[in-house]
Design a protein around this motif. Structure first.
Motif, short mmCIF file in Angstrom:
data_model
loop_
_atom_site.label_atom_id
_atom_site.label_comp_id
_atom_site.label_asym_id
_atom_site.label_seq_id
_atom_site.Cartn_x
_atom_site.Cartn_y
_atom_site.Cartn_z
N ASP A 110 20.99 28.27 44.72
CA ASP A 110 21.34 29.69 44.63
C ASP A 110 21.97 30.05 43.29
O ASP A 110 21.92 31.19 42.86
CB ASP A 110 22.29 30.08 45.77
CG ASP A 110 21.62 30.00 47.13
OD1 ASP A 110 20.38 30.14 47.18
OD2 ASP A 110 22.33 29.79 48.12
N SER A 111 22.58 29.06 42.63
CA SER A 111 23.28 29.35 41.38
C SER A 111 23.35 28.10 40.52
O SER A 111 23.11 26.98 40.99
CB SER A 111 24.70 29.85 41.67
OG SER A 111 25.49 28.80 42.24
N LEU A 112 23.67 28.29 39.25
CA LEU A 112 23.86 27.17 38.34
C LEU A 112 25.00 26.28 38.81
O LEU A 112 24.92 25.05 38.73
CB LEU A 112 24.15 27.70 36.92
CG LEU A 112 24.39 26.64 35.83
CD1 LEU A 112 23.17 25.76 35.65
CD2 LEU A 112 24.78 27.32 34.52
N ALA A 113 26.05 26.89 39.34
CA ALA A 113 27.20 26.12 39.84
C ALA A 113 26.78 25.20 40.97
O ALA A 113 27.18 24.03 41.03
CB ALA A 113 28.30 27.08 40.31
N ASP A 114 25.97 25.70 41.91
CA ASP A 114 25.51 24.88 43.03
C ASP A 114 24.69 23.70 42.54
O ASP A 114 24.81 22.58 43.04
CB ASP A 114 24.67 25.72 44.00
CG ASP A 114 25.50 26.70 44.79
OD1 ASP A 114 26.73 26.51 44.86
OD2 ASP A 114 24.94 27.68 45.33
N GLU A 115 23.83 23.94 41.54
CA GLU A 115 22.98 22.86 41.04
C GLU A 115 23.82 21.80 40.32
O GLU A 115 23.55 20.61 40.44
CB GLU A 115 21.90 23.40 40.10
CG GLU A 115 20.99 22.31 39.58
CD GLU A 115 19.69 22.82 39.02
OE1 GLU A 115 18.87 22.01 38.56
OE2 GLU A 115 19.49 24.06 39.02
N ALA A 160 26.17 8.04 29.23
CA ALA A 160 25.35 9.04 28.53
C ALA A 160 23.92 8.91 29.02
O ALA A 160 23.32 7.84 28.91
CB ALA A 160 25.42 8.84 27.02
N ARG A 161 23.41 9.99 29.56
CA ARG A 161 22.05 9.97 30.09
C ARG A 161 21.45 11.37 30.00
O ARG A 161 22.16 12.36 30.16
CB ARG A 161 22.04 9.48 31.53
CG ARG A 161 20.65 9.32 32.13
CD ARG A 161 20.71 8.64 33.47
NE ARG A 161 19.39 8.46 34.04
CZ ARG A 161 19.16 7.84 35.19
NH1 ARG A 161 20.17 7.34 35.88
NH2 ARG A 161 17.94 7.72 35.64
N SER A 162 20.15 11.45 29.77
CA SER A 162 19.45 12.73 29.77
C SER A 162 19.07 13.08 31.19
O SER A 162 18.40 12.30 31.87
CB SER A 162 18.20 12.66 28.88
OG SER A 162 18.56 12.41 27.54
N CYS A 163 19.49 14.25 31.66
CA CYS A 163 19.23 14.66 33.04
C CYS A 163 18.61 16.05 33.05
O CYS A 163 18.53 16.71 32.01
CB CYS A 163 20.52 14.64 33.85
SG CYS A 163 21.24 12.99 34.02
N GLU A 164 18.19 16.48 34.22
CA GLU A 164 17.56 17.79 34.35
C GLU A 164 18.44 18.73 35.14
O GLU A 164 18.85 18.44 36.26
CB GLU A 164 16.20 17.66 35.02
CG GLU A 164 15.42 18.97 35.05
CD GLU A 164 13.99 18.81 35.52
OE1 GLU A 164 13.64 19.44 36.54
OE2 GLU A 164 13.23 18.05 34.88
N ILE A 165 18.72 19.89 34.53
CA ILE A 165 19.47 20.96 35.19
C ILE A 165 18.67 22.24 35.01
O ILE A 165 18.35 22.63 33.89
CB ILE A 165 20.88 21.14 34.58
CG1 ILE A 165 21.74 19.89 34.80
CG2 ILE A 165 21.57 22.37 35.17
CD1 ILE A 165 22.15 19.66 36.24
N ASN A 166 18.35 22.88 36.13
CA ASN A 166 17.61 24.14 36.09
C ASN A 166 16.31 24.01 35.30
O ASN A 166 15.92 24.91 34.55
CB ASN A 166 18.49 25.25 35.50
CG ASN A 166 17.97 26.64 35.87
OD1 ASN A 166 17.20 26.80 36.83
ND2 ASN A 166 18.39 27.65 35.13
#
Length: 240
Positions: A110-115, A160-166
């Motif tokens: 629902d939101s960036l915060a939730d993710e 340190a790792r590359s991750c996916e957000i949104n």
């Protein structure tokens, strides 16, 4: 083999033992491997659902003399018991839920915060206390100069790792705070109009606007993040 490479291998295949040399010297990766093996065993047990014994009742043959004298026989028809279909469906659903839980694939928030809060659940190994700094080349791969300039004065970076957000690849860093690890998410393509407070069961944090992007900072419930926030804001410069 470094920690990042080893953990990617063991996440893909918990039986992987090609990093035995690294594993013998790294307590964090030893704990990570135990956790992955335990999860693998839990999934294996969950998949062993009790399925009722398959019984295929005979259907009566249907012999009807047609006008042309030919006979239609359905003696080989079978009906699969409903309980078996339920068991198969439950197995498929369990596997799908495990995959979504581990990878976050296809999940919307629902939101960036939730993710951001959900993302922390996907990488529990990142939240282990450590005194081992991330190698310089690893940090450079995760936070390339083309994305941001990061001053190490923000704290001891142990992950340190590359991750996916949104749907976007972002640097996921961890520094060590007074009450445990503190997660830092650098999100140059996620602008926010104002600070967004984050509140989890045992954690708290904030997403702060930084130029045209934002930075997520999340720590233990008792962690005083104000000092960390200032250091992070002073140490990050977007390059894109």
């Amino acid at each position: 083999m470094n920690c990042e490479d080893y953990r990617q291998q063991i996440s893909a295949d918990p039986s992987f033992d090609g990093g035995a040399g690294h594993l013998s010297e790294c307590r964090e990766c030893q704990a990570f491997r135990r956790e992955m093996l335990s999860l693998d065993e839990r999934i294996r047990r969950a998949m062993r659902l009790a399925v009722p014994e398959l019984s295929l009742p005979e259907l009566p043959g249907i012999d009807e003399a047609a006008d042309d004298g030919k006979v239609v026989s359905l003696d080989t028809a079978r009906r699969r018991p409903r309980a078996t279909w339920f068991a198969i469906a439950a197995t498929v659903m369990l596997a799908a839920l495990v995959g979504v839980r581990m990878l976050g694939v296809g999940v919307t928030y629902d939101s960036l915060a939730d993710e951001v809060l959900a993302h922390l659940d996907h990488e529990p190994a990142a939240l282990r206390p450590s005194t081992t700094p991330v190698a310089g080349d690893q940090l450079a791969r995760v936070v390339p100069a083309s994305v941001a300039e990061l001053d190490r004065s923000a704290g001891l970076i142990t992950y340190a790792r590359s991750c996916e957000i949104n749907g976007k690849t972002v640097p996921h860093l961890v520094i060590q705070g007074e009450h445990g690890p503190i997660t830092i998410l650098l999100m140059p393509d996620e602008p926010v109009a104002a600070a967004i407070q984050l509140d989890g069961e045992n954690i708290h944090g904030v997403i702060l606007p930084v130029g045209d992007g934002s930075v997520g900072i999340i720590g233990a419930r008792d962690e005083q993040l104000e000092r960390v926030e200032k250091n992070i804001l002073d140490s990050v410069r977007w390059s894109i």
